[in-house]
Write a protein that holds these residues in place. Structure first.
Motif, PDB file in Angstrom:
ATOM      1  N   GLU A 142      -2.477  41.256 -31.744  1.00 57.79           N
ATOM      2  CA  GLU A 142      -1.231  42.011 -31.824  1.00 57.79           C
ATOM      3  C   GLU A 142      -0.831  42.559 -30.454  1.00 57.79           C
ATOM      4  O   GLU A 142       0.361  42.528 -30.075  1.00 57.79           O
ATOM      5  CB  GLU A 142      -1.387  43.165 -32.822  1.00 57.79           C
ATOM      6  N   LYS A 143      -1.793  43.014 -29.700  1.00 52.94           N
ATOM      7  CA  LYS A 143      -1.519  43.522 -28.357  1.00 52.94           C
ATOM      8  C   LYS A 143      -0.961  42.410 -27.452  1.00 52.94           C
ATOM      9  O   LYS A 143       0.007  42.616 -26.707  1.00 52.94           O
ATOM     10  CB  LYS A 143      -2.801  44.097 -27.761  1.00 52.94           C
ATOM     11  N   THR A 144      -1.566  41.210 -27.543  1.00 54.31           N
ATOM     12  CA  THR A 144      -1.108  40.080 -26.724  1.00 54.31           C
ATOM     13  C   THR A 144       0.277  39.615 -27.157  1.00 54.31           C
ATOM     14  O   THR A 144       1.123  39.268 -26.320  1.00 54.31           O
ATOM     15  CB  THR A 144      -2.108  38.919 -26.803  1.00 54.31           C
ATOM     16  N   LYS A 145       0.529  39.597 -28.462  1.00 54.11           N
ATOM     17  CA  LYS A 145       1.854  39.207 -28.958  1.00 54.11           C
ATOM     18  C   LYS A 145       2.946  40.102 -28.399  1.00 54.11           C
ATOM     19  O   LYS A 145       3.995  39.617 -27.966  1.00 54.11           O
ATOM     20  CB  LYS A 145       1.878  39.277 -30.497  1.00 54.11           C
ATOM     21  N   CYS A 197     -16.429  33.431 -33.687  1.00 58.67           N
ATOM     22  CA  CYS A 197     -17.893  33.351 -33.779  1.00 58.67           C
ATOM     23  C   CYS A 197     -18.410  34.227 -34.919  1.00 58.67           C
ATOM     24  O   CYS A 197     -17.707  35.131 -35.389  1.00 58.67           O
ATOM     25  CB  CYS A 197     -18.530  33.781 -32.459  1.00 58.67           C
ATOM     26  N   ASP A 198     -19.639  33.981 -35.335  1.00 57.90           N
ATOM     27  CA  ASP A 198     -20.174  34.693 -36.497  1.00 57.90           C
ATOM     28  C   ASP A 198     -20.363  36.189 -36.259  1.00 57.90           C
ATOM     29  O   ASP A 198     -20.413  36.984 -37.197  1.00 57.90           O
ATOM     30  CB  ASP A 198     -21.503  34.065 -36.947  1.00 57.90           C
ATOM     31  N   HIS A 199     -20.442  36.615 -34.995  1.00 56.42           N
ATOM     32  CA  HIS A 199     -20.650  38.035 -34.701  1.00 56.42           C
ATOM     33  C   HIS A 199     -19.337  38.770 -34.401  1.00 56.42           C
ATOM     34  O   HIS A 199     -19.357  39.963 -34.092  1.00 56.42           O
ATOM     35  CB  HIS A 199     -21.589  38.181 -33.490  1.00 56.42           C
ATOM     36  N   ASP A 200     -18.179  38.086 -34.493  1.00 60.63           N
ATOM     37  CA  ASP A 200     -16.897  38.734 -34.226  1.00 60.63           C
ATOM     38  C   ASP A 200     -16.535  39.720 -35.328  1.00 60.63           C
ATOM     39  O   ASP A 200     -17.035  39.631 -36.469  1.00 60.63           O
ATOM     40  CB  ASP A 200     -15.784  37.682 -34.101  1.00 60.63           C
ATOM     41  N   HIS A 201     -15.639  40.643 -34.998  1.00 60.24           N
ATOM     42  CA  HIS A 201     -15.159  41.649 -35.961  1.00 60.24           C
ATOM     43  C   HIS A 201     -13.674  41.410 -36.211  1.00 60.24           C
ATOM     44  O   HIS A 201     -12.876  41.358 -35.265  1.00 60.24           O
ATOM     45  CB  HIS A 201     -15.391  43.056 -35.404  1.00 60.24           C
ATOM     46  N   SER A 202     -13.292  41.257 -37.454  1.00 61.30           N
ATOM     47  CA  SER A 202     -11.918  40.878 -37.792  1.00 61.30           C
ATOM     48  C   SER A 202     -10.906  41.895 -37.297  1.00 61.30           C
ATOM     49  O   SER A 202      -9.826  41.528 -36.791  1.00 61.30           O
ATOM     50  CB  SER A 202     -11.778  40.683 -39.302  1.00 61.30           C
ATOM     51  N   GLY A 203     -11.195  43.178 -37.424  1.00 60.67           N
ATOM     52  CA  GLY A 203     -10.262  44.206 -36.981  1.00 60.67           C
ATOM     53  C   GLY A 203     -10.026  44.167 -35.478  1.00 60.67           C
ATOM     54  O   GLY A 203      -8.886  44.303 -35.009  1.00 60.67           O
ATOM     55  N   GLN A 204     -11.088  43.960 -34.709  1.00 61.10           N
ATOM     56  CA  GLN A 204     -10.946  43.879 -33.258  1.00 61.10           C
ATOM     57  C   GLN A 204     -10.133  42.656 -32.854  1.00 61.10           C
ATOM     58  O   GLN A 204      -9.290  42.725 -31.950  1.00 61.10           O
ATOM     59  CB  GLN A 204     -12.327  43.841 -32.602  1.00 61.10           C
ATOM     60  N   LEU A 205     -10.383  41.516 -33.509  1.00 61.39           N
ATOM     61  CA  LEU A 205      -9.632  40.302 -33.205  1.00 61.39           C
ATOM     62  C   LEU A 205      -8.150  40.492 -33.510  1.00 61.39           C
ATOM     63  O   LEU A 205      -7.285  40.112 -32.712  1.00 61.39           O
ATOM     64  CB  LEU A 205     -10.190  39.118 -34.000  1.00 61.39           C
ATOM     65  N   ALA A 206      -7.844  41.086 -34.667  1.00 59.88           N
ATOM     66  CA  ALA A 206      -6.453  41.305 -35.055  1.00 59.88           C
ATOM     67  C   ALA A 206      -5.751  42.250 -34.080  1.00 59.88           C
ATOM     68  O   ALA A 206      -4.581  42.050 -33.723  1.00 59.88           O
ATOM     69  CB  ALA A 206      -6.374  41.859 -36.473  1.00 59.88           C
ATOM     70  N   PHE A 207      -6.464  43.286 -33.630  1.00 58.19           N
ATOM     71  CA  PHE A 207      -5.888  44.237 -32.674  1.00 58.19           C
ATOM     72  C   PHE A 207      -5.555  43.548 -31.354  1.00 58.19           C
ATOM     73  O   PHE A 207      -4.482  43.745 -30.785  1.00 58.19           O
ATOM     74  CB  PHE A 207      -6.868  45.392 -32.433  1.00 58.19           C
ATOM     75  N   GLN A 208      -6.478  42.693 -30.864  1.00 60.95           N
ATOM     76  CA  GLN A 208      -6.258  42.000 -29.605  1.00 60.95           C
ATOM     77  C   GLN A 208      -5.079  41.027 -29.705  1.00 60.95           C
ATOM     78  O   GLN A 208      -4.267  40.921 -28.782  1.00 60.95           O
ATOM     79  CB  GLN A 208      -7.517  41.242 -29.185  1.00 60.95           C
TER      80      GLN A 208
END
Length: 469
Positions: free
Chosen positions: A171-174, A158-169
């Motif tokens: 990596e954690k799930t992987k 979504c337009d309000h998402d933050h790239s760093g937070q998405l990448a962290f999540q």
């Protein structure tokens, strides 16, 4: 669909966020990368920790596996279901950002799901957690193709998402999904097995033969239910592991919704499309396997020459030929069936090969093929009307198409037979048989008992199987 090469996940998220801001709509981002080998059963086990449900697929005749965790996007339809699902899938792909350099069939964003057997049949509480037409784009997908492993993340940005937070999540799930903890292989323990109104079902077989004798209907397929109760909640990964080991020539599949999971080991391909090459399967006519090699050959020979089974098989062959010819060129159909052996059963088998016309998709073929005479009857409309009005069972997804589609017009669907709806510590198993004018209720009942065997055997029901045979 935007094909792109992206080296870093952060930059992929930034591109998707920027696109979402421009288009003012959520943006599907799909990134596929090769990974070290991982067991699909283990991946499915770990995927239970991801919210949104799991999916699983193993091909019947290839080294091809899919295991999915979570849900990035859902496709659902009520009326005009095949067309609606096709339109939704085309729409989401038209705006997706996809990083997938190999573009192998079964990689990238796939839609995995299925349809109910009959959308006009009143729905009961048994299938309360399943929609009539439902597909899922897994948030995390493992694809194993001829020994190579690929991992795809699919995220609706979504337009309000933050790239760093998405990448962290991600990596954690992987790290959680790739955990090497051992899979528990112990299967469930059965407390009791309950046949659902077997005498009423036998009476229905008799009524069906009377109907066929006094009408232009040639065949009606009737199904029935077996309810199984376990001591504890069923460990789905253990059941899939046992199905993969035992049913080597079958499609092993699972679709989990909430606390319910529909899974099975079907020998019957409905249709496969890969690079416009189409393969369908006529699988009708059933017999058990023999206890010795000689007995097995004798049973197989009898099946190949049994007029009732050959007649039933020809129903399916002609219907599939007609459906495929409406969408394809260069259709090839062998003149005679051969035996298709499984661990517990053997079937009459005829493959159908063709080239799919560019104007059609795999769902166009599915729409024309379902239900085949092996699951509905002949003629289709009259037999379906009888099943809808007189069969007491709510088949749900049993006997219907289940499978997957990728963004490159490849996909495969099986007919969801030899299956069970598992609901924590309980399960419903389903089996059917083709009724014709000469059918005998007790013989058809015994045939369904045989068809319960593949699923019941991996659920700990050996004593019930022995008692019935």
């Amino acid at each position: 669909m935007i094909q792109t090469e992206i080296d870093k996940l952060d930059s992929a998220f930034e591109e998707a966020i920027a696109t979402a801001k421009t288009t003012r709509r959520p943006q599907l981002l799909s990134v596929t990368e090769p990974i070290d080998q991982i067991d699909p059963i283990l991946f499915f086990e770990n995927a239970g920790q991801v919210e949104g449900g799991r999916v699983f697929w193993k091909s019947a005749d290839e080294d091809f596996w899919l295991a999915g965790a979570g849900e990035a996007y859902a496709l659902e339809a009520d009326s005009n279901r095949f067309t609606q699902i096709e339109e939704q899938w085309t729409d989401i792909l038209s705006n997706a950002i996809i990083a997938n350099s190999r573009r192998l069939p079964g990689t990238g964003p796939i839609a995995f799901g299925g349809f109910s057997f009959d959308p006009d049949k009143p729905k009961t509480s048994l299938w309360k957690d399943f929609q009539g037409s439902q597909f899922r784009v897994p948030a995390y997908l493992l694809s194993v193709i001829n020994g190579e492993c690929f991992f795809t993340i699919n995220i609706l940005v979504c337009d309000h998402d933050h790239s760093g937070q998405l990448a962290f999540q991600v990596e954690k799930t992987k790290q959680m999904l790739f955990s090497r903890a051992a899979v528990e292989h112990e299967g469930p323990e059965i407390e009791r097995v309950k046949e659902i109104d077997p005498d009423i079902w036998k009476q229905l077989v008799g009524q069906t033969t009377d109907k066929i004798k006094n009408s232009d209907i040639e065949k009606i397929v009737l199904a029935r239910e077996l309810r199984v109760y376990f001591q504890d909640s069923v460990k789905l990964s253990a059941v899939l592991d046992k199905l993969v080991e035992a049913q080597t020539n079958s499609y092993v599949f699972a679709f989990e919704n909430g606390k319910d999971c529909f899974l099975g080991a079907s020998p019957e391909r409905l249709v496969k499309v890969e690079e416009r090459r189409l393969l369908s399967t006529c699988l009708a006519g059933t017999a058990p396997r023999g206890d010795t090699e000689g007995e097995d050959r004798e049973i197989g020979y009898t099946l190949l020459h049994d007029q009732k089974n050959l007649h039933e098989h020809r129903f399916v062959v002609e219907m599939i030929r007609e459906a495929v010819e409406a969408c394809c060129r260069n259709v090839k159909v062998p003149d005679e069936p051969v035996l298709y052996p499984l661990k517990n059963l053997q079937h009459l088998y005829t493959p159908v090969e063709a080239e799919l016309d560019s104007k059609f998709s795999i769902l166009d073929v599915v729409k024309r093929l379902h239900p085949t005479p092996a699951l509905g009857g002949k003629p289709r409309m009259q037999s379906m009307k009888f099943i809808r009005e007189d069969e007491q069972l709510d088949r749900g997804w049993y006997g219907a198409p289940v499978g997957w589609m990728d963004p490159y017009q490849n996909g495969e669907f099986a007919v969801a037979i030899r299956s069970a709806l598992i609901q924590e510590s309980e399960a419903s198993l389903f089996a059917g048989c083709g009724v014709v004018k000469d059918s005998l209720p007790e013989e058809e009942y015994e045939e369904t008992n045989i068809k319960f065997t593949p699923m019941l055997s991996v659920l700990g029901g050996q004593s019930w199987i022995t008692q019935k045979h």
